[in-house]
Design a protein around this motif. Structure first.
Motif, PDB file in Angstrom:
ATOM      1  N   SER A   1      88.023  59.815  30.314  1.00 52.35           N
ATOM      2  CA  SER A   1      86.868  59.290  29.584  1.00 52.35           C
ATOM      3  C   SER A   1      86.187  60.399  28.788  1.00 52.35           C
ATOM      4  O   SER A   1      85.723  60.184  27.672  1.00 52.35           O
ATOM      5  CB  SER A   1      85.852  58.678  30.545  1.00 52.35           C
ATOM      6  OG  SER A   1      86.425  57.585  31.202  1.00 52.35           O
TER       7      SER A   1
ATOM      8  N   ASP B   1      89.059  52.802  26.184  1.00 46.26           N
ATOM      9  CA  ASP B   1      88.898  53.496  27.464  1.00 46.26           C
ATOM     10  C   ASP B   1      89.105  52.520  28.614  1.00 46.26           C
ATOM     11  O   ASP B   1      88.213  51.761  28.948  1.00 46.26           O
ATOM     12  CB  ASP B   1      87.515  54.138  27.556  1.00 46.26           C
ATOM     13  CG  ASP B   1      87.357  54.972  28.822  1.00 46.26           C
ATOM     14  OD1 ASP B   1      88.349  55.117  29.564  1.00 46.26           O
ATOM     15  OD2 ASP B   1      86.252  55.478  29.067  1.00 46.26           O
ATOM     16  N   GLU B   2      90.271  52.562  29.218  1.00 47.28           N
ATOM     17  CA  GLU B   2      90.612  51.648  30.322  1.00 47.28           C
ATOM     18  C   GLU B   2      90.221  50.223  29.975  1.00 47.28           C
ATOM     19  O   GLU B   2      89.624  49.506  30.781  1.00 47.28           O
ATOM     20  CB  GLU B   2      89.907  52.079  31.611  1.00 47.28           C
ATOM     21  CG  GLU B   2      90.237  53.515  31.969  1.00 47.28           C
ATOM     22  CD  GLU B   2      90.370  53.742  33.469  1.00 47.28           C
ATOM     23  OE1 GLU B   2      90.702  52.788  34.185  1.00 47.28           O
ATOM     24  OE2 GLU B   2      90.172  54.885  33.896  1.00 47.28           O
TER      25      GLU B   2
HETATM   26 MG   LIG Z   1      86.871  57.041  32.956  1.00 51.47          MG
END
Ligand SMILES: [Mg+2]
Ligand SMILES: Nc1ncnc2c1ncn2[C@@H]1O[C@H](COP(=O)(O)OP(=O)(O)OP(=O)(O)O)[C@@H](O)[C@H]1O
Lengths: 290, 338
Positions: free
Chosen positions: B69, B190-191
């Motif tokens: 992240s 992000d994910e």
């Molecule tokens: Mg993360």
């Protein structure tokens, strides 16, 4: 005096110096300040006279209409209507109108000062560290203490009463605005930044809308704080219901104090219901479910 | 304009009061744990170098806390690095001033978030228009564009719903539509699919692949799931403790892991489904038995033929021309991870 606490500094001459300084300030700035607050005083008078000269049923219809618009609830509207009529039945209509005027102006000014201050505070940890103890002091310092300088500056009357009320009523608006903004979901704010929102755009599109429930809770508390001040404020010439209570004490008339006291309670309920309904209404218009 | 694509050069990030000083310590050999203990500074990333081609899906993979992240937030400067440069189409984005950065975020790069990051008080259409309205696009144009994007992600008809009324998968499609709406060339994810159920997640992966075939964006995709990385990534970088352990294609990482960590990381993966026949083809062999497999198909498609007792199976390219063959032995080597 036998406690034997050593005299480490001359507190008495410090006090004298402070008084002298403040007297000089009053002499130098008193008139300017009075002139500065003139528009507020006019607004207050206008509102008071307006409420007192309007026929009672117009005021009744106005309050009930506002309640219904905000709450969409007949029960709440009926309650507000009944309590308003009761103010007239108790024979304290004019005093109640004066108190309403003072409260509305004090609350609006407190919001106008408190919400922007809360916004600033949410943006700076340093400002927050400084402001938090100041807010604590504002709320815990006995109210009579700030009546002294305000009365010295403006003389007894509505303006010092209004200012003292604001000092007391502003902290919850500041605190809960700051808290509400700080509690906004970090990922939503990050999304807003990631799409290139300027700080101003972030404030109006994300932070304020999501902080609104908290801000409105602060506004509600501010209203109640302002109302709790009316008796004390009347001691320096604010008039209204508080003055009736005061006269009840001075003349030892239980009935006078009781009726005015009941009037204050009724006003508290009226304002609380309206403020709560307004808060819920703003919230639902933001978090519509369907 | 320089080279298209993104270059990350020597990016390091230290969290704490005096990051520059702490970074000196790291450069002179102090480890992440020691740095935290002695100075209270957290080492997020250390000397990251990556080259990301225009129009590819670049996956950054690693376990929790590896710095994924932190790294992805450098591409749009939600996080500022302690050292290093990031070149986007040859331009150093760290040199952008405030207005320049805002314009970069409004037009060149968009982001999709793990927990969606939608505005709960605005309906689906308004959420998708968000980036456009921020950029000052007129409401009418923004609305038109937003409706197109919603149709693209299969959410036409949901315009007036609110995020809370949608399932997770639908909310993330709103997030994707919002990111696509600004027509940015770079997409940060992000994910983006980690919060979704496995089935919906797989749907979303396939949908992203299909969209990408059409849109040809540069996508930086974060995941901690190796299968997802291998399915989506044209290239994959494996991150551990804030450093890149290996970057390459999925096949390179599977067949030639750079170190023990990567080897253990990829150990459990289903190679038969990830590696393609083309990747293990022996070009020196020609077989004339009937039946063949496509070079782009996973190895497992050849299993049935081997089960019939074949020793080698012809491999054909996209045009049906034979390019070689795969043998038993090659398949077994590939499955054994060698
Ligand atoms: Mg993360
Ligand atoms: N604001 C911060 N302050 C201090 N340390 C931080 C901060 N943000 C991240 N870190 C540290 O940097 C490291 C990487 O964090 P990061 O969030 O990038 O990991 P991640 O790979 O995204 O993990 P996850 O899979 O859990 O999301 C962690 O050790 C974390 O503690």
């Amino acid at each position: 005096m036998t406690s034997g606490f050593p005299t480490l500094w001359d507190s008495r001459s410090f006090g004298q110096a402070l008084d002298a300084a403040f007297n000089a300030l009053v002499a130098a700035w008193g008139e300017t300040l009075e002139w500065f607050f003139m528009p507020v005083l006019r607004l207050l008078r206008l509102m008071e006279q307006g409420l007192q000269t309007l026929p009672w049923w117009v005021v009744l219809a106005g309050l009930a209409g506002l309640t219904f618009w905000a709450s969409r609830n007949w029960g709440t509207t009926a309650l507000v209507g009944v309590l308003t009529v009761a103010l007239g039945l108790l024979g304290i209509w004019n005093e109640a109108m004066a108190t309403i005027a003072l409260m509305v102006v004090a609350t609006l000014l407190s919001i106008a000062i408190g919400v922007p201050t809360g916004i600033l505070m949410s943006r700076s940890d340093r400002l927050r560290t400084v402001a938090m103890p100041v807010l604590d002091i504002m709320q815990t310092m006995p109210i009579f203490v700030y009546l002294i300088p305000f009365v010295m500056l403006f003389g007894p009357g509505k303006i010092p009463a209004l200012l003292a009320t604001i000092v007391f009523a502003v902290p919850p608006a500041v605190r809960l605005t700051d808290l509400g903004i700080r509690q906004v979901d970090a990922e939503i704010l990050e999304a807003s930044r990631a799409f290139g929102a300027s700080p101003r755009q972030q404030l109006f599109s994300v932070q304020l809308p999501l902080a609104l429930p908290s801000v409105m809770a602060g506004v509600n508390q501010t209203t109640m704080m302002a109302l709790s001040m009316v008796v004390i404020a009347s001691m320096i010439g604010a008039g209204g219901l508080g003055y009736q209570v005061l006269q009840g004490i001075q003349r030892l008339e239980v009935s006078r104090g009781l009726m005015a006291g009941l009037g204050i309670v009724f006003l508290a309920v009226i304002f609380d219901r309206i403020a709560q309904a307004l808060g819920r209404r703003m919230q639902t218009s933001l978090h519509q479910e369907g | 304009m320089g080279d298209p694509g993104i270059r990350v050069e020597g990016i390091s990030k230290v969290f704490g009061k005096t990051p520059a000083k702490a970074l000196e310590l790291v450069r002179s050999g102090m480890g992440k744990a020691e740095l935290l203990e002695k100075t209270g500074h957290a080492l997020g990333l250390h000397d990251i170098n990556l080259t990301i081609g225009a129009g590819e899906i670049f996956v950054i993979m690693g376990l929790s806390g590896s710095g994924k992240s932190t790294l992805i937030r450098h591409f749009n400067r939600l996080i500022e690095p302690t050292a290093g440069r990031i070149l986007v189409d040859g331009e150093d984005i760290l040199r952008l001033d405030e207005p320049g950065l805002r314009n970069f975020r409004r037009r060149k790069i968009a982001m999709v978030f793990q927990r969606f990051g939608l505005l709960p008080h605005r309906n689906v259409l308004d959420n998708v228009m968000y980036g456009l309205l921020i950029d000052g696009v007129t409401r009418r144009k923004a609305e038109e564009r937003a409706r197109e994007q919603l149709a693209l992600v299969g959410l036409a008809g949901f315009e007036t719903r609110f995020p809370a009324q949608l399932s997770g998968g639908m909310q993330q499609r709103v997030g994707l539509a919002r990111a696509l709406a600004t027509d940015a060339g770079i997409l940060l994810m992000d994910e983006a699919f980690s919060a979704l159920d496995p089935l919906i997640r797989h749907d979303m992966q396939l949908q992203l692949k299909a969209l990408q075939a059409k849109l040809q964006k540069t996508i930086i995709f974060i995941t901690h799931d190796l299968d997802e990385a291998l399915l989506l990534g044209d290239h994959i970088a494996i991150l551990k403790d804030g450093t890149v352990r290996q970057a390459g294609t999925g096949a390179e990482i599977l067949t030639r892991p750079a170190d023990d960590y990567v080897a253990r990381f990829v150990h459990d993966v289903n190679r038969a489904r990830i590696l393609t026949c083309g990747q293990i083809t022996d070009r020196a062999i020609r077989v004339d038995t009937p039946g063949s497999v496509d070079a782009r198909a996973p190895i497992e498609t050849a299993f049935a033929a081997f089960a019939q007792g074949e020793q080698a199976i012809a491999v054909v390219n996209g045009n049906g021309q034979p390019i070689g063959a795969i043998t038993w032995q090659r398949v077994m080597q590939a499955l054994a991870g060698r």
